[in-house]
Design an enzyme around this catalytic site. Structure first.
Site, PDB file in Angstrom:
ATOM      1  N   ASP A   1       0.861  -1.170   0.000  1.00  0.00           N
ATOM      2  CA  ASP A   1       0.000   0.000   0.000  1.00  0.00           C
ATOM      3  C   ASP A   1       0.909   1.236   0.000  1.00  0.00           C
ATOM      4  OD1 ASP A   1      -2.450   1.514   0.532  1.00  0.00           O
ATOM      5  OD2 ASP A   1      -1.575   1.827   2.506  1.00  0.00           O
TER       6      ASP A   1
ATOM      7  N   ASP B   1      -0.148   5.129   0.717  1.00  0.00           N
ATOM      8  CA  ASP B   1      -0.411   6.088   1.800  1.00  0.00           C
ATOM      9  C   ASP B   1      -0.526   5.360   3.136  1.00  0.00           C
ATOM     10  OD1 ASP B   1      -0.509   8.236   0.056  1.00  0.00           O
ATOM     11  OD2 ASP B   1      -2.665   8.054  -0.252  1.00  0.00           O
TER      12      ASP B   1
HETATM   13  P1  B16 Z   1      -6.644   9.780  -4.549  1.00  0.00           P
HETATM   14  P2  B16 Z   1      -3.770   3.975  -0.298  1.00  0.00           P
HETATM   15  C1  B16 Z   1      -5.657   5.859  -0.610  1.00  0.00           C
HETATM   16  O1  B16 Z   1      -4.338   5.419  -0.780  1.00  0.00           O
HETATM   17  C2  B16 Z   1      -5.754   6.777   0.611  1.00  0.00           C
HETATM   18  O2  B16 Z   1      -5.475   6.056   1.801  1.00  0.00           O
HETATM   19  C3  B16 Z   1      -7.153   7.339   0.698  1.00  0.00           C
HETATM   20  O3  B16 Z   1      -7.253   8.226   1.796  1.00  0.00           O
HETATM   21  C4  B16 Z   1      -7.495   8.068  -0.618  1.00  0.00           C
HETATM   22  O4  B16 Z   1      -8.829   8.565  -0.584  1.00  0.00           O
HETATM   23  C5  B16 Z   1      -7.317   7.103  -1.778  1.00  0.00           C
HETATM   24  O5  B16 Z   1      -5.993   6.596  -1.774  1.00  0.00           O
HETATM   25  C6  B16 Z   1      -7.599   7.767  -3.105  1.00  0.00           C
HETATM   26  O6  B16 Z   1      -6.603   8.730  -3.331  1.00  0.00           O
HETATM   27  O7  B16 Z   1      -7.689  10.816  -4.222  1.00  0.00           O
HETATM   28  O8  B16 Z   1      -5.239  10.326  -4.570  1.00  0.00           O
HETATM   29  O9  B16 Z   1      -6.985   9.011  -5.799  1.00  0.00           O
HETATM   30  O10 B16 Z   1      -3.803   3.963   1.193  1.00  0.00           O
HETATM   31  O11 B16 Z   1      -4.649   2.914  -0.950  1.00  0.00           O
HETATM   32  O12 B16 Z   1      -2.371   3.987  -0.862  1.00  0.00           O
HETATM   33 MG    MG Z   2      -3.043   3.161   3.117  1.00  0.00          MG
END
Ligand code: B16
Ligand code: MG
Length: 212
Positions: free
Chosen positions: A7, A9
Site C-alpha cells: 500500500d 499512503d
Molecule cells: P486519490 P492507499 C488511498 O491510498 C488513501 O489512503 C485514501 O485516503 C485516498 O482517498 C485514496 O488513496 C484515493 O486517493 O484521491 O489520490 O486518488 O492507502 O490505498 O495507498
Molecule cells: Mg493506506
C-alpha cells in the site's frame, strides 16, 4: 512468499495530513463538520467513496453526480498542490533499505494503492525504480475492501495471489488482501486488526518474517 504488494499512503509515505487538509478546506467551505476521526475512515477508500463518507454530515440540498465530481476535483486540486512539496526525503531510509533488501532476496515488489495520484507520488519521492509493478486507482473500478487493486498487482507481477503478501495500514486494505486470497501484514492501525496475519511495529520487521 514470492511477492510483496505495498500500500502507498500510510505504509511507504504519509500523506494523511495532506488528504485531511484538502478535504477540510472543501468541507469548511460547504459548512460540513469534518475531523480527524472521520478522516481515519477514509484510509484506503477511493476519492468518490471518501466524499460520500464526508457528505454524511452534509445537510444542504441534494447534490447531483456532476456536483459531487466537482467537489472531488476541488479536493484533488488542493491535494495535488500539497503533493508538489514532497521530495525523496519524505521516504525513510528504513523503507528504502527494506525494499532494497527484499529485492536482493529475490522477492518481486509491487505497489497496490487506491490513489490515482500514485505515480506522481512515486515520482516526487524517487521510489519508482524500487518496484516491478504498480497497480493503483487508475486501473481499478472498485476500491478497497474489494481485492481488485491487489489482484491486478499480482497479475502485473505474474504471480498467483497465494504467493503474495500485502502490506497495509488500513482495515479496508487488510480485508482486500484477505478476500483476494493473500496473506496480509499490518502496520499502524492495521497491526491491531484481527484479520492481520503479520502485525508489524515497523516496516523493517518484514525482513524478519518467516515467509515459509
Ligand atoms: P486519490 P492507499 C488511498 O491510498 C488513501 O489512503 C485514501 O485516503 C485516498 O482517498 C485514496 O488513496 C484515493 O486517493 O484521491 O489520490 O486518488 O492507502 O490505498 O495507498
Ligand atoms: Mg493506506
Amino acid at each position: 512468499m514470492r511477492a510483496l504488494i505495498f500500500d502507498l499512503d500510510g505504509v511507504l509515505v504519509f500523506t494523511d495530513a495532506f488528504h485531511y487538509q484538502a478535504w477540510k478546506e472543501m468541507a469548511d467551505r460547504l459548512g460540513i463538520y469534518f475531523d480527524e476521526k472521520i478522516n481515519n475512515r477514509l484510509r484506503g477508500v477511493s476519492r468518490m467513496d471518501s466524499l460520500e463518507i464526508i457528505l454524511e454530515k452534509y445537510h444542504g440540498a441534494p447534490l447531483s453526480y456532476a456536483e459531487k465530481c466537482a467537489l472531488a476535483d476541488e479536493k484533488n486540486e488542493t491535494y495535488k498542490k500539497l503533493l508538489q512539496t514532497m521530495t525523496p526525503d519524505d521516504v525513510s531510509q528504513e523503507v528504502r533499505e527494506t525494499l532494497r533488501e527484499l529485492r536482493c532476496r529475490g522477492h518481486k515488489l509491487a505497489v497496490g494503492s487506491s490513489s490515482k495520484n500514485t505515480r506522481f507520488i512515486l515520482a516526487q519521492t524517487n521510489l519508482k525504480d524500487a518496484f516491478d509493478a504498480v497497480s493503483d486507482g487508475t486501473n481499478i473500478t472498485r476500491s478497497k475492501p474489494d481485492p481488485e487493486v491487489f489482484l491486478k498487482a499480482a497479475m502485473f507481477l505474474g504471480e498467483q495471489p497465494g504467493n503474495c503478501l500485502a502490506v497495509e495500514d488500513a482495515e479496508a486494505g487488510i480485508d482486500a488482501a484477505k478476500s483476494g486470497g493473500m496473506k496480509a501484514a499490518g502496520i499502524g492501525e492495521a497491526a491491531k486488526y484481527v484479520r492481520t496475519d503479520y502485525p508489524l511495529q515497523k516496516i523493517s520487521e518484514l525482513l524478519e518474517l518467516d515467509f515459509g
